[in-house]
Design a protein around this motif. Sequence first.
Motif, PDB file in Angstrom:
ATOM      1  N   ASP A 160      79.895  -6.724 -82.324  1.00  0.00           N
ATOM      2  CA  ASP A 160      79.779  -6.643 -83.779  1.00  0.00           C
ATOM      3  C   ASP A 160      78.686  -7.595 -84.267  1.00  0.00           C
ATOM      4  OD1 ASP A 160      81.860  -4.891 -83.686  1.00  0.00           O
ATOM      5  OD2 ASP A 160      83.398  -6.366 -84.209  1.00  0.00           O
ATOM      6  N   GLY A 161      77.813  -7.082 -85.136  1.00  0.00           N
ATOM      7  CA  GLY A 161      76.702  -7.865 -85.653  1.00  0.00           C
ATOM      8  C   GLY A 161      75.477  -7.873 -84.768  1.00  0.00           C
ATOM      9  N   TRP A 162      75.491  -7.083 -83.683  1.00  0.00           N
ATOM     10  CA  TRP A 162      74.373  -7.072 -82.741  1.00  0.00           C
ATOM     11  C   TRP A 162      73.492  -5.832 -82.883  1.00  0.00           C
ATOM     12  CZ3 TRP A 162      74.235  -9.476 -77.337  1.00  0.00           C
ATOM     13  CH2 TRP A 162      74.790 -10.756 -77.343  1.00  0.00           C
ATOM     14  N   VAL A 163      73.806  -4.930 -83.760  1.00  0.00           N
ATOM     15  CA  VAL A 163      73.068  -3.665 -83.820  1.00  0.00           C
ATOM     16  C   VAL A 163      71.614  -3.909 -84.181  1.00  0.00           C
ATOM     17  CG1 VAL A 163      72.914  -1.436 -84.967  1.00  0.00           C
ATOM     18  CG2 VAL A 163      75.150  -2.361 -84.381  1.00  0.00           C
ATOM     19  N   GLU A 164      71.374  -4.666 -85.259  1.00  0.00           N
ATOM     20  CA  GLU A 164      69.999  -4.941 -85.675  1.00  0.00           C
ATOM     21  C   GLU A 164      69.264  -5.772 -84.637  1.00  0.00           C
ATOM     22  OE1 GLU A 164      72.655  -5.569 -87.409  1.00  0.00           O
ATOM     23  OE2 GLU A 164      72.611  -4.285 -89.203  1.00  0.00           O
ATOM     24  N   PHE A 165      69.972  -6.713 -84.016  1.00  0.00           N
ATOM     25  CA  PHE A 165      69.358  -7.544 -82.983  1.00  0.00           C
ATOM     26  C   PHE A 165      68.902  -6.705 -81.790  1.00  0.00           C
ATOM     27  CE2 PHE A 165      70.348  -9.646 -78.898  1.00  0.00           C
ATOM     28  CZ  PHE A 165      69.314 -10.568 -78.856  1.00  0.00           C
ATOM     29  N   LEU A 166      69.758  -5.818 -81.306  1.00  0.00           N
ATOM     30  CA  LEU A 166      69.392  -4.984 -80.160  1.00  0.00           C
ATOM     31  C   LEU A 166      68.325  -3.957 -80.524  1.00  0.00           C
ATOM     32  CD1 LEU A 166      72.853  -4.375 -78.445  1.00  0.00           C
ATOM     33  CD2 LEU A 166      71.046  -5.956 -77.779  1.00  0.00           C
ATOM     34  N   VAL A 177      64.083  -9.854 -83.880  1.00  0.00           N
ATOM     35  CA  VAL A 177      64.978 -10.532 -82.951  1.00  0.00           C
ATOM     36  C   VAL A 177      65.269 -11.954 -83.432  1.00  0.00           C
ATOM     37  CG1 VAL A 177      65.208 -11.373 -80.587  1.00  0.00           C
ATOM     38  CG2 VAL A 177      64.236  -9.113 -81.011  1.00  0.00           C
ATOM     39  N   GLN A 178      64.237 -12.625 -83.888  1.00  0.00           N
ATOM     40  CA  GLN A 178      64.395 -14.008 -84.322  1.00  0.00           C
ATOM     41  C   GLN A 178      65.270 -14.120 -85.566  1.00  0.00           C
ATOM     42  OE1 GLN A 178      60.658 -15.918 -84.978  1.00  0.00           O
ATOM     43  NE2 GLN A 178      61.536 -17.953 -85.292  1.00  0.00           N
ATOM     44  N   VAL A 194      69.774 -11.826 -73.066  1.00  0.00           N
ATOM     45  CA  VAL A 194      69.831 -10.369 -73.227  1.00  0.00           C
ATOM     46  C   VAL A 194      68.484  -9.825 -73.700  1.00  0.00           C
ATOM     47  CG1 VAL A 194      70.892  -8.514 -74.575  1.00  0.00           C
ATOM     48  CG2 VAL A 194      72.317 -10.309 -73.595  1.00  0.00           C
ATOM     49  N   ALA A 195      67.853 -10.510 -74.633  1.00  0.00           N
ATOM     50  CA  ALA A 195      66.552 -10.061 -75.150  1.00  0.00           C
ATOM     51  C   ALA A 195      65.486 -10.069 -74.059  1.00  0.00           C
ATOM     52  CB  ALA A 195      66.122 -10.945 -76.317  1.00  0.00           C
TER      53      ALA A 195
END
Length: 522
Positions: A160-166, A177-178, A194-195
Amino acid sequence: MRVFVYFEDSCEPFDIPPDQTVGAMKQLVKENFLVQLSDDKQAYHYLELSYGGAALQDSWALCDVGITSGSVIRCLIKSEQRPVMYVFNAVTGETLPVMGSHALLHVSVDRLKTVVSMQSGLPVSAFRLSMLTDVQLYDCNQLQDYAIEEGMTLRLDTWDGWVEFLQGCLLGHRLTVQSHLSEEKIVMRFQLRVALYIAASLGHLDLAGWLLERGVLAEEPVGVHPYRQWCHQTAHRDAAKCPIHVAAESSQLLILKLFINKNLLTLACRDPGGRDPLKIAIQHGHRDCVLYLANKLCSVVSLPNMSLPMRIYLQMKHWVSLGQKRVVSNQCQYTSALYKDRVGHMLLVDGFNQPHMCSRSRKAETKPRRGIRAKALQHLPPISNLLSVSYLPSKRSSPNLPSLQSVSPGDYKEKQQRWKQHRDDGHSDKTKERDRIVCMGNFTLPQVARESIPKPVFVGSSQKSSNLVTASLESLSQHCGRTPRENAIYCLSIASKFTEKPWFKQLSIARTLIRKQVHSVP
């Protein structure tokens, strides 16, 4: 016009209109050559027309892709294997086909996650698989335990909360990413690993270089989420894979060079199966990566007083790094457990906690932004009054506030007219000073156009013509669902498939496709 179709050592002429579509052309070919296409559960057969090195799509018109009278079109019967199952990726919104034999339905869930990880570019510890009925698939179970049949669609969810990051990682956008890194330091370090894994898999050099500067190591395993550190012994096997391994698997030569130039020890880094990057590249058949890695391993390292083979040098460097880690751990024992699970950290127990991998979007923090926006909208006092205000009053003395002055309505109207004239002029010293402050010395603002400079007059140009062009572009965007720039890129990508045609011919095909779309706008 007359075109020729070449099929199975025979060439037949066809008289067709210039605006004939490829789909109608395929039907004529089937009737003329008596083509029968078989279809079964494991594979399906289809007819393909190719011209200029590109496979023609059914919706294309022959004249739009540069096919003229006398052209030769190649006809082929191709077979494509049906996917065993599908996986809906909640991060990208795409459905990934999982290819393989029927035996894939009898493997374990962790084996399926390995296949999905290689296809999507995500590490296995960054997503979970579940059925559309929200039944999670655990790594230790078999697929047949969940009664998964051929052609079924599974779902891929992330934290949860990782959609935009990924999404930023998959696109290689460093700023995205930052901006979506977690505020928890222990989670942020996991996100950085992960990035780097995703950047190595997809070949994003800019993102990989930035992550290496942040201190992320290419020979460091991705690991598991900090909330699951307590069960790392039963984690997926591929959680111990490093970015250097996935770069060798994906044939990312530039990423390999970046990692090896940063640290030569990545040449000897081994994956969970005991393979170094050279063996991984050999098993996957990536010739360029094999040549580069073999040359590196067979090279000689020149030192001030001697020269050593690369393998001996790597072994010595490995011993030195182990000694340095041991000295640091003895001196600062608390640093070794700084980023491990401690009292107060969250722990996830499968089947008991609320699921934290449902691909929920990250909530935007609106409170600080509202405060900043409200603060920016406050009216500032004049500069002359600011100089007379004491913003740092002492305990004994009270601040000297400016005295209020009475202003007559006539003076107010006169000042308002002067202010409007000053704003329309735009060339005062205060305006230039404000522009200089906005620039901050990094870039310059464009020059302000003055009415005294004569502007060129174009014959036939008017405001109506510009409005007409704008309206046409808007109607084209609504018709095709893309902006003019995106539509041009789309047409150029189609034209670039004709590899046997020169570049100017490809450009003319793209222009023809754009012109056809413009004429089709109602």
